[in-house]
Scaffold this motif. Structure first.
Motif, PDB file in Angstrom:
ATOM      1  N   ASP A 107     -20.926  40.074  28.783  1.00 54.07           N
ATOM      2  CA  ASP A 107     -19.969  41.172  28.813  1.00 54.07           C
ATOM      3  C   ASP A 107     -18.709  40.616  29.464  1.00 54.07           C
ATOM      4  OD1 ASP A 107     -18.397  43.310  29.354  1.00 54.07           O
ATOM      5  OD2 ASP A 107     -20.049  44.643  29.894  1.00 54.07           O
ATOM      6  N   ALA A 108     -17.688  40.351  28.642  1.00 57.59           N
ATOM      7  CA  ALA A 108     -16.518  39.625  29.131  1.00 57.59           C
ATOM      8  C   ALA A 108     -15.883  40.322  30.333  1.00 57.59           C
ATOM      9  CB  ALA A 108     -15.504  39.459  28.009  1.00 57.59           C
ATOM     10  N   ASP A 123      -9.272  41.476  26.874  1.00 51.58           N
ATOM     11  CA  ASP A 123      -7.948  41.462  26.233  1.00 51.58           C
ATOM     12  C   ASP A 123      -7.322  40.089  26.311  1.00 51.58           C
ATOM     13  OD1 ASP A 123      -8.187  44.106  25.621  1.00 51.58           O
ATOM     14  OD2 ASP A 123      -7.249  44.787  27.493  1.00 51.58           O
ATOM     15  N   ASP A 124      -7.605  39.382  27.395  1.00 47.09           N
ATOM     16  CA  ASP A 124      -6.983  38.079  27.590  1.00 47.09           C
ATOM     17  C   ASP A 124      -7.501  37.078  26.552  1.00 47.09           C
ATOM     18  OD1 ASP A 124      -5.151  36.525  28.854  1.00 47.09           O
ATOM     19  OD2 ASP A 124      -6.490  35.881  30.475  1.00 47.09           O
ATOM     20  N   PHE A 125      -8.803  37.146  26.247  1.00 49.01           N
ATOM     21  CA  PHE A 125      -9.366  36.259  25.221  1.00 49.01           C
ATOM     22  C   PHE A 125      -9.108  36.808  23.819  1.00 49.01           C
ATOM     23  CE2 PHE A 125     -12.176  34.729  28.714  1.00 49.01           C
ATOM     24  CZ  PHE A 125     -11.922  33.386  28.581  1.00 49.01           C
ATOM     25  N   LEU A 316      -4.735  33.874  26.607  1.00 49.46           N
ATOM     26  CA  LEU A 316      -3.305  34.085  26.433  1.00 49.46           C
ATOM     27  C   LEU A 316      -2.564  33.770  27.725  1.00 49.46           C
ATOM     28  CD1 LEU A 316      -3.051  37.426  24.434  1.00 49.46           C
ATOM     29  CD2 LEU A 316      -2.289  35.153  23.719  1.00 49.46           C
ATOM     30  N   SER A 317      -3.145  34.179  28.848  1.00 53.13           N
ATOM     31  CA  SER A 317      -2.440  34.048  30.120  1.00 53.13           C
ATOM     32  C   SER A 317      -2.364  32.593  30.587  1.00 53.13           C
ATOM     33  CB  SER A 317      -3.139  34.893  31.185  1.00 53.13           C
ATOM     34  OG  SER A 317      -4.473  34.464  31.343  1.00 53.13           O
ATOM     35  N   SER A 318      -3.142  31.693  29.954  1.00 52.62           N
ATOM     36  CA  SER A 318      -3.108  30.299  30.388  1.00 52.62           C
ATOM     37  C   SER A 318      -1.954  29.531  29.754  1.00 52.62           C
ATOM     38  CB  SER A 318      -4.411  29.594  30.017  1.00 52.62           C
ATOM     39  OG  SER A 318      -5.494  30.163  30.689  1.00 52.62           O
ATOM     40  N   ALA A 319      -1.521  29.979  28.566  1.00 52.30           N
ATOM     41  CA  ALA A 319      -0.529  29.216  27.805  1.00 52.30           C
ATOM     42  C   ALA A 319       0.726  28.855  28.613  1.00 52.30           C
ATOM     43  CB  ALA A 319      -0.170  29.958  26.525  1.00 52.30           C
TER      44      ALA A 319
END
Lengths: 371, 555
Positions: A107-108, A123-125, A316-319
């Motif tokens: 469960d992410a 949402d981030d993934f 997304l937040s890592s980019a």
């Protein structure tokens, strides 16, 4: 004063750990499974080194078995003795393991870290959470590299996927993977099928024959590879003019070894690699595995991995945090498959389609190869 | 001689008959010998024979279909598979309850994967349908809960279903669960089904038992407070479609009879949903008769399907038939494997014989140096040697470079020495050569040189002396070497994988693919069994023609 600081630091650590799992004693030995080579090295630098530094007494053992992970996990499960704690697999294998009940459902939102700005992990993934068991790590792509010194004179370097099928303009051998996945999509794309129709066409007998017929036009000029290291070697030795492989392998050949190889990003196929946790771990090992995965897939850690290898972080937040290569000092963003300049025309590996059609099309593909 | 007849049996020193005494001594000896080899026998049994036998057994095993869909496969037996239409409502109804259970236990995707080997598309059919079965159950759950709010609660259900009785139904359902997931559902469920309610609402009682067993033993939750599955509501709805049941419920006076009677009083609010339509809504492939044909063909516990697949055939509605031509590959690969193994064995004899002869006839000191040259590659890793051949054989490789430099080969037309059958033969001949040279050498060592000298002194030419005197004596060595090389090469897969390209790969490469990649272990086991059988038949033939006594590994 100093003591309280340490205590509060420990309690903060305990808190982050507490988010990942409720309670319970955690095992101190952990066996991670990965692919070996530069990729595993990047995981050691970005994930396990900081993790063991943070958690005293935790030891990590690596097993380079990811290529056979599905079969081995099934055998372990049947024997009732799971020796692995966290396993690195491609998304298609994760889906298979999940279907077979060999991987644990995740469960992410509950079990993975939210982004620093509070965005939930789910949402981030985003779409990259393929299936119910897969914890994405990186986006890689299967794309083409070509020998810059073997481009015929007066012709521009290949920049279109159909150049692979154009033996007249670009004579020479090609290297393609010895399986239908990706090859048949490219073949249809270059046989006049629109990108959005590719899988509808491939689902039919005629479409499969059409793809093989297109591949037939270059069959005599193809060396079929089965290991990711083959194409860089074939390119380096001048055995082939152009060949498909994983973009990180080409990055290493070009930037680290200085080979005269150019990248052709057109119609690159995105695929995902990530973690799964085997089903049926004892509680203390499961707690450790969840704790590690929570840490190793947070925003900063995923961005850190891109310092060592040219695969894009799955969050997304890592980019925005992707920086420079740790030793070469070059800007990594432009070498990422997800960079807008490289990602003008891309495919995303169609997991559902291939889960259904893999056996069928593979049988036809192998029969065609054997002819 | 006459003693035995005249004065009874011959006696040993201690007075027992000699025969018994001897038998006892022999038995003791046998037991002692057996005890001596017991550790080895046990070791071989546990680590070799039993695992191989269980692996080979997978080639016929097929319980998964009937264990996962027990009631649907039973109902399906009445379906006429040549009708060209999907089966009737009762099969779909059974499928709903079977699949609901399987989806809760996450077994449905395993079955989907299994059937996908036979019918493309079943993998996602089972996966997506399993995910959406709750919605079908809610078609009943929602109106029932609206009509009788008490039925929203797990406590109500538990009180309603519990009572006194033999619990036969619960045990029967438990057996079905244990068929699907062996040895998981043992222990106390904490429920005694009321016989009265089980007789009145059979489907509901079955579905509730299924849920209770799973909830109590797998999820380890308290069933007296948990809410049951959507499927239990669907079962209640189905039970109440029977007017006799409705009458019985109206006359019922057990716990929560009033709630059930609320439902029977409002039957017009219940859906008239058909499962056939519900499944068609989930995925129209459920109406495809081919899907059902596959399920029916593969519903027996044991199947010949894997073996048929392994020889390019398949099970059709009318029995075995050939696969479409564009999927036939295994027979080609079997023949290629045997043929190329023969070629490799032949080239090993040609190359190994002179070397072994040299080794056997040179002075010891020189022979030892040569021997090391033979053994050195033998001690090197297989992968290293194969990769080295890659460097040598490729078009820009050492051999081609030398040939071009010498002018034997045109630069534009370099020889293609690898990624084809040639590459496999060259690399494997080199790798297996020591297995030919060593037995040849040890046999040749035992041929006295004086025989050749004698032949020559009696007037034989060099050739006659070799061919008539020396060669026949070395044949046992050739036999031993050939068997070793041939059997080893039949099972090789790393070398063909690396240098074999497309027309130099063996059947073992496909076996490896099915073991580690496609996970079709049944097919891999069938291919392996056939390969094993072929080797045994060849061995038997060899014994009949050459005679296994003529094989020598040494003096």
């Amino acid at each position: 004063m100093k003591k309280t600081k340490i205590v509060s630091a420990v309690s903060v650590l305990g808190l982050t750990a507490g988010l990942a799992h409720a309670d319970g004693h955690m095992a101190n030995d952990m066996t991670l499974v990965s692919w070996g080579g530069a990729y595993q090295q990047s995981q050691i630098s970005a994930y396990t080194d900081p993790y063991t530094a943070m958690n005293d007494g935790v030891t990590v053992t690596w097993d380079e078995s990811s290529a056979e992970a599905v079969a081995k996990l099934r055998a372990m499960n049947e024997a009732g003795n799971i020796t692995w704690d966290v396993v690195d697999v491609v998304a298609a294998d994760a889906l298979r393991l999940c279907d077979e009940g060999l991987a644990m459902e995740i469960d992410a939102d509950e079990q993975l870290a939210p982004a620093p700005d509070g965005t939930s992990a789910e949402d981030d993934f985003g779409d990259l959470l393929v299936g119910d068991c897969f914890i994405p790590q990186i986006v890689y792509s299967t794309t083409f590299g070509y020998r810059t010194d073997m481009v015929p004179e007066g012709v521009e370097a290949p920049n279109d996927i159909c150049d692979v099928f154009d033996l007249e303009t670009y004579p020479g051998m090609r290297a393609l993977e010895k399986r239908p996945i990706n090859n048949v999509e490219w073949a249809l794309l270059c046989d006049g099928v629109a990108k959005e129709d590719v899988y509808d066409v491939l689902a039919t007998e005629e479409g499969q024959e059409q793809a093989l017929a297109k591949l037939d036009t270059i069959k005599d000029s193809v060396i079929w590879w089965s290991a990711g290291a083959d194409t860089p070697q074939l390119l380096a030795d001048g055995e082939v003019f152009i060949g498909s492989t994983y973009n990180g392998r080409l990055f290493a050949a070009i930037e680290e070894q200085g080979q005269p190889i150019g990248m052709m990003w057109d119609a690159q196929v995105f695929d995902l690699d990530g973690w799964i946790i085997p089903e049926g771990l004892p509680e203390d090992r499961l707690a450790r595995a969840l704790d590690f995965v929570y840490f190793a897939t947070d925003t900063q850690r995923l961005a850190d991995q891109a310092k060592y290898i040219s695969y894009g972080p799955a969050r997304l937040s890592s980019a925005p945090l992707v920086g420079q290569h740790a030793t070469l000092g070059i800007d990594m963003a432009q070498h990422m498959p997800t960079d807008p300049e490289n990602a003008k025309n891309t495919f995303l590996y169609n997991y559902e389609f291939w889960a259904d059609y893999r056996d069928d099309i593979d049988a036809k593909f192998q029969a065609w190869l054997a002819q | 001689m006459s003693d035995t007849t005249s004065s009874g049996p011959m006696l040993a020193a201690d007075g027992t008959p000699l025969k018994t005494s001897l038998a006892r001594a022999l038995r003791r000896q046998k037991i002692r010998a057996l005890a001596l080899i017991a550790p080895l026998l046990l070791f071989v049994m546990i680590t070799f024979i039993i695992p191989i036998a269980t692996m080979l057994f997978r080639s016929v095993e097929n319980q998964i279909v009937s264990a996962t869909l027990p009631e649907a496969t039973a109902a399906l037996q009445a379906w006429d598979q040549t009708s060209g239409e999907a089966p009737s409502e009762d099969v779909f109804q059974a499928l709903f309850f079977d699949l609901f259970k399987a989806a809760e236990a996450k077994e449905h995707t395993k079955l989907g994967t299994r059937l996908n080997y036979e019918q493309t598309g079943t993998s996602s059919l089972f996966r997506t349908s399993g995910r959406n079965l709750d919605d079908v159950g809610e078609e009943w759950q929602d109106p029932i809960e609206d009509i009788a709010p008490a039925l929203e609660d797990g406590e109500t259900w538990y009180a309603m279903m519990s009572g006194t009785g033999s619990n036969d139904l619960l045990e029967a359902r438990r057996a079905l669960w244990n068929d699907m997931v062996p040895d998981t559902f043992n222990g106390d469920v904490g429920l005694t089904l009321s016989d009265e309610i089980a007789g009145m609402l059979p489907l509901t009682a079955a579905a509730y038992s299924d849920w209770a067993i799973f909830e109590a033993l797998e999820e380890e939750r308290d069933i007296s407070t948990r809410d049951p599955w959507e499927a239990v509501y669907a079962a209640l709805g189905l039970d109440l479609r029977n007017p006799e049941t409705v009458a019985a419920v109206n006359a019922y006076s057990g716990p929560h009879a009033e709630d059930l009677q609320l439902v029977t009083a409002n039957l017009d609010q219940m859906p008239d949903l058909m499962f056939r339509d519900a499944f068609a809504d989930l995925d129209e492939d459920w109406l495809d008769p081919e899907v059902w044909q596959t399920i029916k063909i593969y519903s027996p516990d044991y199947t010949s399907g894997y073996f048929l697949n392994a020889i390019d055939m398949e099970k059709g509605p009318d029995g075995a038939q050939m696969r479409p031509e564009n999927q036939q590959i295994y027979i080609t690969l079997f023949i290629r494997t045997l043929w190329m193994s023969l070629v490799i064995t032949g080239s090993c004899i040609l190359l190994g014989y002179p070397v072994a002869w040299l080794l056997a006839n040179l002075p010891l000191r020189t022979a030892n140096v040569l021997m090391i040259l033979v053994l050195l590659p033998f001690w090197t890793s297989l992968l290293v040697r194969t990769s080295a051949w890659k460097v040598l054989l490729q078009q820009q490789g050492v051999i081609n470079e030398i040939l071009v430099w010498l002018g034997f080969v045109d630069d534009a037309n370099r020889l293609i020495l690898m990624n084809n059958a040639t590459g496999t033969v060259i690399a494997m001949t080199h790798i297996l050569l020591p297995f030919m040279i060593l037995p040849l050498y040890s046999v040749m060592k035992t041929i006295p040189p004086s025989y050749l000298r004698a032949a020559k002194s009696l007037g034989a030419t060099n050739w006659t002396a070799f061919w008539r005197v020396y060669f026949p004596q070395s044949v046992p060595g050739i036999g031993a070497g050939s068997i070793l090389v041939f059997i080893l090469s039949i099972g090789y897969y790393i070398t063909p994988e690396i240098v074999g390209g497309t027309d130099g790969v063996f059947i073992s490469n496909r076996i490896a693919y099915h073991i580690s990649s496609s996970l079709n272990w049944g097919l891999a086991a069938a291919l392996g069994t056939i390969l094993l059988a072929v080797v045994l038949v060849l061995y038997w033939l060899y014994d009949r023609i050459v005679g296994i006594d003529n094989v020598k590994l040494g003096g």
